[in-house]
Scaffold this motif. Structure first.
Motif, PDB file in Angstrom:
ATOM      1  N   LEU A 170      32.369  -5.709  31.285  1.00  0.00           N
ATOM      2  CA  LEU A 170      31.144  -5.672  30.488  1.00  0.00           C
ATOM      3  C   LEU A 170      30.934  -4.351  29.768  1.00  0.00           C
ATOM      4  O   LEU A 170      30.074  -4.257  28.891  1.00  0.00           O
ATOM      5  CB  LEU A 170      29.932  -5.962  31.389  1.00  0.00           C
ATOM      6  N   ASN A 183      24.785  -4.260  29.494  1.00  0.00           N
ATOM      7  CA  ASN A 183      25.346  -5.563  29.880  1.00  0.00           C
ATOM      8  C   ASN A 183      25.618  -5.621  31.384  1.00  0.00           C
ATOM      9  O   ASN A 183      25.293  -6.618  32.054  1.00  0.00           O
ATOM     10  CB  ASN A 183      26.641  -5.829  29.113  1.00  0.00           C
ATOM     11  N   CYS A 187      23.420  -7.923  34.082  1.00  0.00           N
ATOM     12  CA  CYS A 187      24.091  -8.870  34.969  1.00  0.00           C
ATOM     13  C   CYS A 187      23.580  -8.707  36.402  1.00  0.00           C
ATOM     14  O   CYS A 187      23.322  -9.687  37.104  1.00  0.00           O
ATOM     15  CB  CYS A 187      25.603  -8.653  34.915  1.00  0.00           C
TER      16      CYS A 187
END
Length: 467
Positions: A170, A183, A187
């Motif tokens: 990511l 990101n 998550c």
């Protein structure tokens, strides 16, 4: 049939309970290899000439900031969960885990804000302590507990594989993004929300679970000859529990509950747990710095993705150990000998990696050597957890694991800054980075000595009990 249903319920509740720890485990393992890179992004206030040394120091502070509040909060949440129940504490922890991680992801300039986010996560970060007490309540028999704590260790092993990979993937294409780590942090927030919903609707309060299956438990215990003590105290309301603990008599009761199980049988496992916590946090901090630093400054010159991938190998080692070795080793050799074996295999592996400092290890023989050594690093927690659980009755599990986790939190708070300071001292010297690893390696050998001494002094045979 009743016993079969009870066994199924135990397994289902164990899996649900352990799944609530997944976000914290994933986030911690995901951030670990990224911390040096994140600190560089957040260190615009540091002159370029001082950046390499500052990264080591600040990485240690950021890593340790999560564990600093746990010096107090592990005891508080662990003991509080003995009265109010495990589930409310787990839900509260999941909420703040997700919220603090989201803020960390949108912070792009302030190192102080990043530290505050990790401090807040640490204040409500005692879910693993609470879960260990809950597992001891759900499984009253030795075989069940060994299986449950093996699953507990496997979760962190799996997280040690998935977390760095997720973080590396990511962040691999976000170097030019305004929010390079959003990101990965987002998550973690999504995982926390999902785990919160699972816990809210599927997780039973362990005390209520025991109450509903009490007759089956008594029958099974009578057949097996087990003599585990069951907790007959009712689950109190949150207001009632807080009101009780805020009074003078309540604080006295809290302290009595905390120190009641303090016997030599418990103290030694806690000491071993503290040793492995110090060693593990020192190794993880130093390895992340070694991988992220350029060869001319004594590192190995890994990219963020390569550093994350190398860290996954520790998770692979833990997972293979928990699946194929842990239960059998603890059962046949006992937790003490299993602990010694785990620490003894880790020391030479880390020493070998540390001697590579100053070389470009992205490819060739050096990379294969790193891979081989990393597969030998990082298991041993399960043995000490089994020792702690076996040392106290079920009514004191929350306090015992809270005390153990608090002592470990002290080491996890101190170890990263010490490791960062040690790295700052050797940064820039190609052939001296191994010096930074000396303190945790000496601590590892000392833990083996303490374990062997306790076996001889307290008469442990080294073989797990069959009861």
């Amino acid at each position: 049939m009743t016993a079969l249903v009870r066994l199924k319920d135990q397994h289902v509740q164990t899996i649900i309970l352990i799944s609530t720890l997944l976000p914290e485990a994933i986030i911690e393992s995901m951030l670990s290899p990224l911390v040096p890179f994140m600190v560089r992004t957040l260190s615009s206030d540091v002159p370029e000439s001082q950046l390499d040394g500052a990264v080591g120091r600040r990485s240690g502070i950021l890593t340790g900031s999560f564990y600093f509040p746990l010096l107090v909060m592990n005891i508080l949440w662990g003991t509080l969960s003995d009265g109010v129940g495990r589930k409310p504490v787990l839900l509260l922890g999941l909420f703040f885990c997700g919220a603090s991680t989201l803020v960390l992801g949108v912070n792009i300039s302030s190192f102080a804000v990043a530290v505050l986010c990790r401090l807040l996560a640490g204040v409500f970060g005692a879910n693993s302590t609470v879960a260990k007490g809950a597992l001891g309540e759900i499984h009253m028999e030795e075989i069940g507990r060994t299986w449950a704590y093996s699953c507990y260790g496997s979760l962190f092993a799996i997280s040690g594989i998935l977390g760095p990979l997720i973080g590396g993937l990511l962040t691999s294409n976000t170097s030019n993004s305004r929010y390079p780590y959003f990101n990965a942090c987002f998550c973690g927030t999504v995982l926390s929300c999902c785990a919160l919903l699972v816990a809210q609707f599927l997780l039973m309060e362990p005390k209520e679970f025991l109450k509903q299956s009490k007759s089956a438990n008594l029958e099974a215990d009578a057949d097996s000859g087990s003599s585990f003590e069951m907790d007959e105290r009712p689950v109190l309301g949150i207001k009632q529990t807080l009101g009780t603990f805020c009074s003078v008599s309540g604080m006295r009761t809290l302290l009595n509950n905390l120190f009641e199980p303090m016997t030599p049988k418990l103290v030694i496992p806690i000491i071993l747990y503290v040793f492995i916590a110090f060693c593990n946090m020192s190794w993880m901090t130093l390895l992340a710095l070694l991988f992220a630093t350029e060869p001319e400054h004594g590192g190995l010159g890994f990219t963020p993705f390569a550093s994350s991938f190398a860290m996954t190998l520790i998770g692979v080692s833990k997972l293979l150990c928990h699946i194929f070795l842990c239960r059998h080793m603890v059962r046949f050799f006992g937790p003490h000998k299993s602990f010694c074996f785990a620490m003894a295999t880790t020391v030479p592996a880390l020493l070998g990696i540390s001697f590579l400092g100053g070389k470009n290890a992205m490819e060739g023989a050096s990379w294969h050597f790193v891979v081989g050594c990393m597969l030998l690093v990082g298991f041993g927690y399960a043995s000490s957890i089994v020792m702690i659980t076996d040392a106290v009755p079920s009514v004191s599990l929350g306090a015992a694991h809270g005390l153990a986790s608090t002592c470990a939190a002290l080491m996890r708070t101190v170890a990263p800054p010490l490791a960062g300071f040690a790295w700052e001292m050797v940064a820039g010297y190609r052939n001296q980075t191994w010096v930074a690893f000396l303190v945790p390696l000496v601590a590892a050998w000392s833990s083996i000595g303490v374990c062997v001494w306790s076996m001889r002094r307290m008469g442990y045979s080294g073989v797990a009990s069959n009861e």
